[in-house]
Design an enzyme around this catalytic site. Structure first.
Site, PDB file in Angstrom:
ATOM      1  N   SER A   1       3.756  -1.779  -1.157  1.00 19.61           N
ATOM      2  CA  SER A   1       4.442  -0.311  -1.673  1.00 19.61           C
ATOM      3  C   SER A   1       5.820  -0.698  -1.779  1.00 19.61           C
ATOM      4  O   SER A   1       6.595  -0.121  -2.531  1.00 19.61           O
ATOM      5  CB  SER A   1       4.236   0.668  -1.016  1.00 19.61           C
ATOM      6  OG  SER A   1       4.605   0.696   0.211  1.00 19.61           O
TER       7      SER A   1
ATOM      8  N   HIS B   1      -1.997   1.844  -3.380  1.00 15.23           N
ATOM      9  CA  HIS B   1      -0.979   1.523  -4.483  1.00 15.23           C
ATOM     10  C   HIS B   1      -2.116   0.836  -5.463  1.00 15.23           C
ATOM     11  O   HIS B   1      -1.336   0.872  -6.792  1.00 15.23           O
ATOM     12  CB  HIS B   1       0.222   0.903  -4.107  1.00 15.23           C
ATOM     13  CG  HIS B   1       1.056   2.039  -3.295  1.00 15.23           C
ATOM     14  ND1 HIS B   1       2.287   2.631  -4.066  1.00 15.23           N
ATOM     15  CD2 HIS B   1       1.115   2.056  -2.006  1.00 15.23           C
ATOM     16  CE1 HIS B   1       2.813   3.216  -2.931  1.00 15.23           C
ATOM     17  NE2 HIS B   1       2.081   2.855  -1.564  1.00 15.23           N
TER      18      HIS B   1
ATOM     19  N   LYS C   1      -1.528   9.433  -4.957  1.00 14.86           N
ATOM     20  CA  LYS C   1      -0.841   8.576  -5.952  1.00 14.86           C
ATOM     21  C   LYS C   1      -1.637   8.695  -7.492  1.00 14.86           C
ATOM     22  O   LYS C   1      -1.249   9.586  -7.973  1.00 14.86           O
ATOM     23  CB  LYS C   1      -0.606   7.094  -5.492  1.00 14.86           C
ATOM     24  CG  LYS C   1       0.046   7.057  -4.065  1.00 14.86           C
ATOM     25  CD  LYS C   1       0.223   5.859  -3.461  1.00 14.86           C
ATOM     26  CE  LYS C   1       1.014   5.918  -2.248  1.00 14.86           C
ATOM     27  NZ  LYS C   1       1.250   7.015  -1.710  1.00 14.86           N
TER      28      LYS C   1
END
Lengths: 83, 393
Positions: free
Chosen positions: B185, B213, B244
């Protein structure tokens, strides 16, 4: 030369190179306090120490390592297979 | 010495920020307008630091699903699944996640952080070894610490270094848990997963990949890096988050190992916390359906990522990795990075500022995260703001 002294001598050499000879280093030298190493530099130092001595240093021992002597003791234990 | 003595360094850092009049760690978004826009300090601002990769936070179907769940199942579960029982949505989501990854079963946790804490503290006990990539997220380190496993780091994305450390473990290697992330990330770089899988095949052990991610970002079906590289069968445990790409809150683990179900009975971060609310589960299930239905959002995301990366690269900025939805600009100095972050905000662009020790190599990062919901014009506006600051720097 005992095993402990050999480890200490290797550590002096490595730390002198890392800090570009800016500090006098002995057993009581503190890695963060005296040598101004930050947490990332200490992590990098540990990876180099593991390779040099062919040992594995668990992350959990690091909070107890304040001085060069503390590190040398841990290395000696791990090289004897006590870790 | 008092119990507050340990905060001295933090307090000094805090004073420094006060003197500069810049606080990147306490930004208030006065009003959120869309996945990519908000009002900050009274100014219309493009949001490019939210990890809202697919822009699903305002998706009408996700909102409708949440509304329905609120009306029919209430606002919260008021306790843990073990004590209060599971709602049908909890279990359905677990089965849907397992199906999405082609794995035997799944467990849902209340946050992504708790997914790593819950899995690692339970999987790796005090008699076990863990080898983790040095750049792994704090939740991974914390999970290993809570479980008491002997945790060894290997150099970031360096399979040779991992192999060297596996070799040192001797017979213990075959019971070691290797942990990597799909997409890191901080700089937006991918794991060299094929090479890492090769090390696992040579020395044995188990492999856990955190796709926090990369879920929704990588792979033909959008499940992450392992799928993209055709390595799903070689990964023992996949951990991820709902906060996310899926636009909600929560986390999960899927696996083919039958023992996964036993984790429920021994994982303290699973047992001793409230389960996700019905609305959270409903939006996550809908977002997963949307994500699985097609690749148009991923295509838009990658087009935007390439556009931003190319724009900043052309301006001469030092970027952290190849084009990916995380585009990190590397700065050497703290004050320079702080001022740059603040100037961007004043130009109406919100990004993240990352400091060591959270960053690799002691660097200071201006981290942009791109969304499928950004328009090309918004990406160009972000590049224009960077261009203005390049000229005045």
């Amino acid at each position: 030369m005992t095993e402990y002294q050999r480890i200490l001598s290797d550590l002096y050499e490595g730390l002198t190179s890392l800090t570009k000879g800016r500090f006098e280093i002995d057993e009581n030298t503190e890695l963060t306090g005296s040598l101004n190493l930050d947490s990332l530099q200490i992590m990098e130092l540990v990876l180099d120490v593991e390779d040099h001595f062919d040992i594995s240093i668990p992350v959990s021992v690091l909070p107890d390592v304040k001085t060069v002597k503390d590190l040398a003791i841990q290395i000696e234990k791990l090289t004897r297979g006590e870790g | 010495m008092s119990i507050f003595s340990k905060f001295k360094t933090l307090a000094a850092g805090r004073r420094e920020l006060d003197e500069l009049g810049i606080d990147p760690f306490d930004v208030q978004i006065d009003r959120i307008i869309s996945p990519t826009e908000g009002i900050i300090h009274g100014r219309h601002t493009i949001l490019a630091g939210t990890n809202n990769y697919l822009g699903l936070t305002f998706d009408p179907e996700c909102i409708a699903a949440a509304r329905l769940a609120l009306e029919h199942e209430g606002t919260g579960t008021t306790g843990s699944r073990m004590a209060n029982g599971s709602y049908s949505g909890h279990r359905k989501l677990e089965q849907e996640l397992a199906g999405f990854y082609g794995k035997r079963d799944g467990i849902v946790f209340s946050t992504g952080y708790l997914a790593n804490l819950g899995m690692l503290s339970t999987l790796a006990g005090s008699d076990d070894m863990v080898l983790l990539d040095a750049d792994c997220h704090a939740s991974i380190y914390d999970g290993c610490r809570l479980g008491g496993a002997k945790t060894i780091r290997f150099r970031h994305n360096n399979a040779e270094d991992l192999a060297k450390r596996m070799r040192r473990l001797g017979e213990r290697a075959e019971n070691t848990l290797i942990i990597v992330e799909g997409l890191y990330s901080m700089l937006g770089d991918h794991a060299l997963l094929k090479e890492i899988v090769d090390v696992k095949k040579e020395y044995g052990g188990y492999l856990l990949v955190d796709e926090a991610h990369s879920l929704g970002v990588l792979g033909e079906r959008g499940s992450g890096l392992a799928e993209e590289l055709g390595l799903l069968d070689d990964v023992d445990f996949i951990v991820g988050t709902f906060s996310k790409s899926l636009g909600g809150a929560g986390g999960f683990c899927v696996s083919d190992h039958a023992e996964l179900d036993l984790i429920r009975y021994s994982s303290r971060p699973y047992i001793f916390t409230a389960s996700p609310s019905p609305a959270t589960i409903a939006t996550t299930r809908q977002a997963l359906r949307t994500l699985s239905a097609g690749s148009h959002l991923r295509k838009r995301l990658h087009d935007n990522a390439k556009r931003l990366h190319a724009g900043l690269n052309a301006l001469g900025y030092t970027l952290g990795a190849q084009p990916s939805p995380v585009v990190a600009v590397v700065f050497e100095g703290k004050i320079e990075a702080l001022q740059f972050w603040n100037d961007l905000l004043e130009l109406g662009v919100y990004v993240n500022l990352m400091f060591p020790p959270a960053t690799p190599n002691g660097s200071f990062l201006i981290r942009c995260s791109v969304s499928a919901a950004h328009t090309p014009e918004q990406i160009d506006t972000i590049c224009e703001a960077f261009a203005k600051l390049r000229v005045t720097a």
